[in-house]
Scaffold this active site. Structure first.
Site, PDB file in Angstrom:
ATOM      1  N   THR A 148      38.258  18.431  47.294  1.00 36.97           N
ATOM      2  CA  THR A 148      39.328  19.425  47.334  1.00 36.97           C
ATOM      3  C   THR A 148      39.325  20.339  46.115  1.00 36.97           C
ATOM      4  OG1 THR A 148      40.879  17.918  46.250  1.00 36.97           O
ATOM      5  CG2 THR A 148      40.797  17.863  48.675  1.00 36.97           C
ATOM      6  N   ASN A 176      21.053  17.167  56.869  1.00 31.00           N
ATOM      7  CA  ASN A 176      20.713  16.093  57.788  1.00 31.00           C
ATOM      8  C   ASN A 176      21.484  16.239  59.100  1.00 31.00           C
ATOM      9  OD1 ASN A 176      19.603  13.658  58.757  1.00 31.00           O
ATOM     10  ND2 ASN A 176      19.717  12.731  56.726  1.00 31.00           N
ATOM     11  N   HIS A 211      43.978  27.498  57.361  1.00 33.58           N
ATOM     12  CA  HIS A 211      44.939  28.043  58.307  1.00 33.58           C
ATOM     13  C   HIS A 211      46.266  28.303  57.606  1.00 33.58           C
ATOM     14  CE1 HIS A 211      42.221  27.481  61.628  1.00 33.58           C
ATOM     15  NE2 HIS A 211      41.927  26.291  61.118  1.00 33.58           N
ATOM     16  N   GLY A 240      26.665  11.234  53.125  1.00 36.53           N
ATOM     17  CA  GLY A 240      27.023  11.315  54.534  1.00 36.53           C
ATOM     18  C   GLY A 240      28.523  11.328  54.771  1.00 36.53           C
ATOM     19  N   ARG A 292      37.293  12.124  43.207  1.00 41.48           N
ATOM     20  CA  ARG A 292      37.591  12.105  41.773  1.00 41.48           C
ATOM     21  C   ARG A 292      36.327  11.669  41.028  1.00 41.48           C
ATOM     22  NH1 ARG A 292      38.344   7.632  44.031  1.00 41.48           N
ATOM     23  NH2 ARG A 292      38.466   5.590  43.080  1.00 41.48           N
TER      24      ARG A 292
END
Length: 185
Positions: free
Chosen positions: A165, A85, A115, A142, A180
């Site tokens: 993550t 989207n 990084h 979104g 989670r």
């Protein structure tokens, strides 16, 4: 023998993004993205011609709404009917595979680059690229952010605004920052 920064990036090794070859590839991607984002929708179709040619692959019916941004494009692979989207950003320093029928909501961000942890390494432009994989028929809400090295299984749901993550199992629903697992209602 000197290995190019592009080869290091592709091999998942530390590389410097401050490199003429990589910059030329990013310029080509920006040009393709500009065309995609600038064409009237009826002329653009599902994916603008220059962006379509740049992508690593796009299945039948795959669609990217404008505006869109990617770093390189050639590392982005879309399955049949995948839908991105408006406002999605894919920093595809490593392969990003989005499965068939998978839906990405507005402003979803996918980041393959990490990084360097040390300031001197960041100052030198050092980063490492880790792939991202999203299975078939997943739904990414979104403004979700998917970090480097994450795999999301078939049929999974990522709630809006979540920061992913860690890997997400098939058919799991995850929400929050960090994301989670939650029990569906």
């Amino acid at each position: 023998m000197t290995t190019s920064e592009r080869k290091k990036m592709a091999a998942g090794e530390w590389y410097t993004c401050i490199d003429d070859e990589l910059e030329a590839l990013r310029v080509a991607a920006r040009d393709a993205v500009f065309e995609h984002n600038s064409l009237p929708p009826r002329q653009r179709g599902n994916i603008g011609p220059a962006l379509w040619a740049l992508l690593g692959g796009a299945g039948e019916g795959a669609r990217i709404e404008a505006p869109f941004h990617c770093a390189y494009g050639f590392n982005l692979f879309l399955g049949d009917g995948a839908f991105l989207n408006a406002g999605c950003t894919v920093l595809d320093t490593a392969p990003v595979r989005i499965g068939k029928g998978t839906l990405l909501g507005p402003n979803v961000q996918i980041y393959c680059a990490e990084h360097h942890r040390e300031a001197a390494g960041r100052q030198a432009g050092l980063e490492i690229a880790k792939p991202v994989s999203i299975g078939d028929y997943a739904w990414i809400g979104g403004s979700a952010v998917i970090l480097a090295g994450v795999s999301i299984g078939d049929g999974a749901i990522v709630g809006a605004g979540s920061v992913v993550t860690r890997d997400v199992a098939a058919n799991a629903t995850v929400v929050g920052n960090p994301a989670r697992v939650v029990t569906p209602r």
